[in-house]
Design a protein around this motif. Structure first.
Motif, PDB file in Angstrom:
ATOM      1  N   ASP A 182      40.178  36.671  41.278  1.00  0.00           N
ATOM      2  CA  ASP A 182      39.248  35.678  41.819  1.00  0.00           C
ATOM      3  C   ASP A 182      38.245  35.336  40.719  1.00  0.00           C
ATOM      4  N   ILE A 183      37.435  34.294  40.946  1.00  0.00           N
ATOM      5  CA  ILE A 183      36.405  33.921  39.979  1.00  0.00           C
ATOM      6  C   ILE A 183      35.061  34.547  40.328  1.00  0.00           C
ATOM      7  N   ARG A 184      34.626  34.364  41.570  1.00  0.00           N
ATOM      8  CA  ARG A 184      33.295  34.838  41.944  1.00  0.00           C
ATOM      9  C   ARG A 184      33.409  36.202  42.623  1.00  0.00           C
ATOM     10  N   MET A 185      32.910  37.222  41.921  1.00  0.00           N
ATOM     11  CA  MET A 185      32.930  38.587  42.414  1.00  0.00           C
ATOM     12  C   MET A 185      31.604  39.252  42.073  1.00  0.00           C
ATOM     13  N   PRO A 186      31.239  40.328  42.805  1.00  0.00           N
ATOM     14  CA  PRO A 186      29.991  41.019  42.485  1.00  0.00           C
ATOM     15  C   PRO A 186      30.065  41.708  41.124  1.00  0.00           C
ATOM     16  N   GLU A 187      28.955  41.895  40.507  1.00  0.00           N
ATOM     17  CA  GLU A 187      28.776  42.631  39.257  1.00  0.00           C
ATOM     18  C   GLU A 187      29.202  41.835  38.022  1.00  0.00           C
ATOM     19  N   CYS A 188      30.350  41.166  38.105  1.00  0.00           N
ATOM     20  CA  CYS A 188      30.857  40.467  36.921  1.00  0.00           C
ATOM     21  C   CYS A 188      31.618  39.221  37.347  1.00  0.00           C
ATOM     22  N   ASN A 189      31.188  38.060  36.835  1.00  0.00           N
ATOM     23  CA  ASN A 189      31.887  36.811  37.125  1.00  0.00           C
ATOM     24  C   ASN A 189      33.328  36.890  36.634  1.00  0.00           C
ATOM     25  N   PHE A 236      34.886  38.081  33.098  1.00  0.00           N
ATOM     26  CA  PHE A 236      35.877  39.159  33.095  1.00  0.00           C
ATOM     27  C   PHE A 236      37.082  38.771  32.232  1.00  0.00           C
ATOM     28  N   ILE A 237      37.555  37.552  32.423  1.00  0.00           N
ATOM     29  CA  ILE A 237      38.705  37.068  31.650  1.00  0.00           C
ATOM     30  C   ILE A 237      38.346  36.991  30.168  1.00  0.00           C
ATOM     31  N   GLU A 238      37.118  36.558  29.878  1.00  0.00           N
ATOM     32  CA  GLU A 238      36.686  36.489  28.478  1.00  0.00           C
ATOM     33  C   GLU A 238      36.721  37.872  27.831  1.00  0.00           C
ATOM     34  N   LYS A 239      36.275  38.890  28.570  1.00  0.00           N
ATOM     35  CA  LYS A 239      36.297  40.260  28.043  1.00  0.00           C
ATOM     36  C   LYS A 239      37.724  40.731  27.803  1.00  0.00           C
ATOM     37  N   ILE A 240      38.626  40.365  28.700  1.00  0.00           N
ATOM     38  CA  ILE A 240      40.032  40.729  28.522  1.00  0.00           C
ATOM     39  C   ILE A 240      40.584  40.070  27.264  1.00  0.00           C
ATOM     40  N   ARG A 241      40.285  38.809  27.082  1.00  0.00           N
ATOM     41  CA  ARG A 241      40.823  38.069  25.937  1.00  0.00           C
ATOM     42  C   ARG A 241      40.293  38.605  24.592  1.00  0.00           C
ATOM     43  N   MET A 292      48.448  43.282  38.287  1.00  0.00           N
ATOM     44  CA  MET A 292      47.164  43.832  38.719  1.00  0.00           C
ATOM     45  C   MET A 292      46.419  42.760  39.518  1.00  0.00           C
ATOM     46  N   ILE A 293      45.808  43.172  40.632  1.00  0.00           N
ATOM     47  CA  ILE A 293      45.085  42.269  41.532  1.00  0.00           C
ATOM     48  C   ILE A 293      43.600  42.606  41.495  1.00  0.00           C
ATOM     49  N   VAL A 294      42.754  41.577  41.376  1.00  0.00           N
ATOM     50  CA  VAL A 294      41.305  41.786  41.399  1.00  0.00           C
ATOM     51  C   VAL A 294      40.684  40.771  42.344  1.00  0.00           C
ATOM     52  N   ASP A 295      40.128  41.266  43.455  1.00  0.00           N
ATOM     53  CA  ASP A 295      39.492  40.389  44.443  1.00  0.00           C
ATOM     54  C   ASP A 295      38.572  41.239  45.307  1.00  0.00           C
ATOM     55  N   ASP A 296      37.376  40.753  45.573  1.00  0.00           N
ATOM     56  CA  ASP A 296      36.413  41.559  46.323  1.00  0.00           C
ATOM     57  C   ASP A 296      36.629  41.494  47.835  1.00  0.00           C
ATOM     58  N   VAL A 323      50.503  47.380  40.127  1.00  0.00           N
ATOM     59  CA  VAL A 323      50.045  48.624  39.508  1.00  0.00           C
ATOM     60  C   VAL A 323      48.589  48.936  39.833  1.00  0.00           C
ATOM     61  N   GLY A 324      47.924  48.039  40.554  1.00  0.00           N
ATOM     62  CA  GLY A 324      46.551  48.299  40.950  1.00  0.00           C
ATOM     63  C   GLY A 324      45.944  47.106  41.646  1.00  0.00           C
ATOM     64  N   ALA A 325      45.044  47.386  42.604  1.00  0.00           N
ATOM     65  CA  ALA A 325      44.318  46.333  43.314  1.00  0.00           C
ATOM     66  C   ALA A 325      42.855  46.757  43.369  1.00  0.00           C
ATOM     67  N   TYR A 326      41.970  45.972  42.775  1.00  0.00           N
ATOM     68  CA  TYR A 326      40.586  46.378  42.571  1.00  0.00           C
ATOM     69  C   TYR A 326      39.627  45.371  43.185  1.00  0.00           C
ATOM     70  N   GLU A 327      38.488  45.892  43.672  1.00  0.00           N
ATOM     71  CA  GLU A 327      37.509  45.032  44.319  1.00  0.00           C
ATOM     72  C   GLU A 327      36.501  44.462  43.349  1.00  0.00           C
ATOM     73  N   SER A 328      36.428  45.003  42.135  1.00  0.00           N
ATOM     74  CA  SER A 328      35.467  44.493  41.162  1.00  0.00           C
ATOM     75  C   SER A 328      36.118  44.338  39.797  1.00  0.00           C
ATOM     76  N   ALA A 329      35.575  43.416  39.031  1.00  0.00           N
ATOM     77  CA  ALA A 329      36.089  43.173  37.687  1.00  0.00           C
ATOM     78  C   ALA A 329      35.863  44.378  36.790  1.00  0.00           C
ATOM     79  N   ILE A 330      34.742  45.074  36.975  1.00  0.00           N
ATOM     80  CA  ILE A 330      34.414  46.209  36.121  1.00  0.00           C
ATOM     81  C   ILE A 330      35.427  47.336  36.293  1.00  0.00           C
TER      82      ILE A 330
END
Length: 249
Positions: free
Chosen positions: A53-60, A64-69, A4-8, A29-36
């Motif tokens: 990425d680290i710096r993205m809109p809406e959620c750092n 984001f990684i902390e929420k996943i963990r 999965m890819i996440v980058d704004d 399986v997915g490429a998303y512009e926001s962490a949310i």
């Protein structure tokens, strides 16, 4: 391997999708512009690897990684960031990030990290996918030595040395040298060399990399010198080691 890819940044998302979709054994399986949006999709997509990425809109990205963990310790995470500050890497270490790569990212370096993950999975025959490359460092009792070891984990392919790492830690090179001898029973230069050679062994076991490639990947600018120190350490040239390791593929 489901990725999965996440980058704004649209160009980066599309570039990563194109690069990885063409690789054997990898599925985007997915490429998303926001962490949310990615967070909402994780349970459905069930990725093995997250590239973010680290710096993205809406959620750092680190939040984001902390929420996943909080929900999933299994997913392996690779950070691609335009920020090389060690403080970011320190927090990434806390969350068990597998690799921290800075932008602009060398595609070969990213593929190397992903293939290393896949290789470890096959080699370990069903054990947990890969290993947090920072985890062993926390067994060392001294904080400054651990931080130096963690810095080497992130920057081993670059031109680094005792002074540059001591500067990052805001201590003198002599003091850092003394700490290595006291807590690791080894001097700094020997530790750095041994670390790079261990990485070289791993990369030499991957069939897609030539000896000259591996030399550059682990921080040796001179392939001849790399071969010399490798043979001294392992009683075999890098090419001999690579040919012997073919049975592991």
């Amino acid at each position: 391997m489901k990725i999965m890819i996440v980058d704004d940044e649209p160009k980066i998302r599309q570039g990563l999708r194109t690069l990885l979709s063409g690789q054997e054994g990898m599925e985007v399986v997915g490429a998303y512009e926001s962490a949310i949006s990615a967070l909402l999709a994780i349970s459905e997509k069930n990725p093995d690897v997250l590239i973010t990425d680290i710096r993205m809109p809406e959620c750092n990205g680190l939040d984001f990684i902390e929420k996943i963990r909080e929900k999933d310790e299994r997913i392996k995470i690779i950070i691609l960031s335009g920020y090389s500050e060690f403080s970011y890497a320190q927090r990434a270490i806390k969350y068990g990030v597998y690799r921290y790569l800075t932008k602009p990212t060398n595609p070969r370096e990213l593929l190397m990290a992903l293939r290393e993950l896949g290789f470890n999975t096959r080699k370990n025959d069903g054990e947990a996918v890969g290993k947090n490359v920072f985890s062993e460092n926390f067994e060392v009792g001294n904080y400054l030595v651990r931080e130096a070891m963690n810095y080497i984990e992130v920057h081993y392919a670059e031109k680094i040395g005792l002074k540059s790492i001591a500067d990052v830690l805001h201590i003198s090179p002599n003091y850092l040298s003394d700490l290595f001898r006291l807590h690791l029973k080894d001097n700094f230069s020997d530790y750095l060399l041994a670390f790079r050679l261990k990485k070289a062994c791993l990369f030499l076991e991957l069939p897609q990399y030539k000896v000259a490639d591996v030399s550059q990947m682990v921080g040796f600018k001179d392939a001849t010198y790399f071969s010399t120190v490798f043979k001294k350490a392992y009683n075999a040239t890098p090419l001999e080691y690579k040919n012997t390791a073919k049975k592991l593929y």
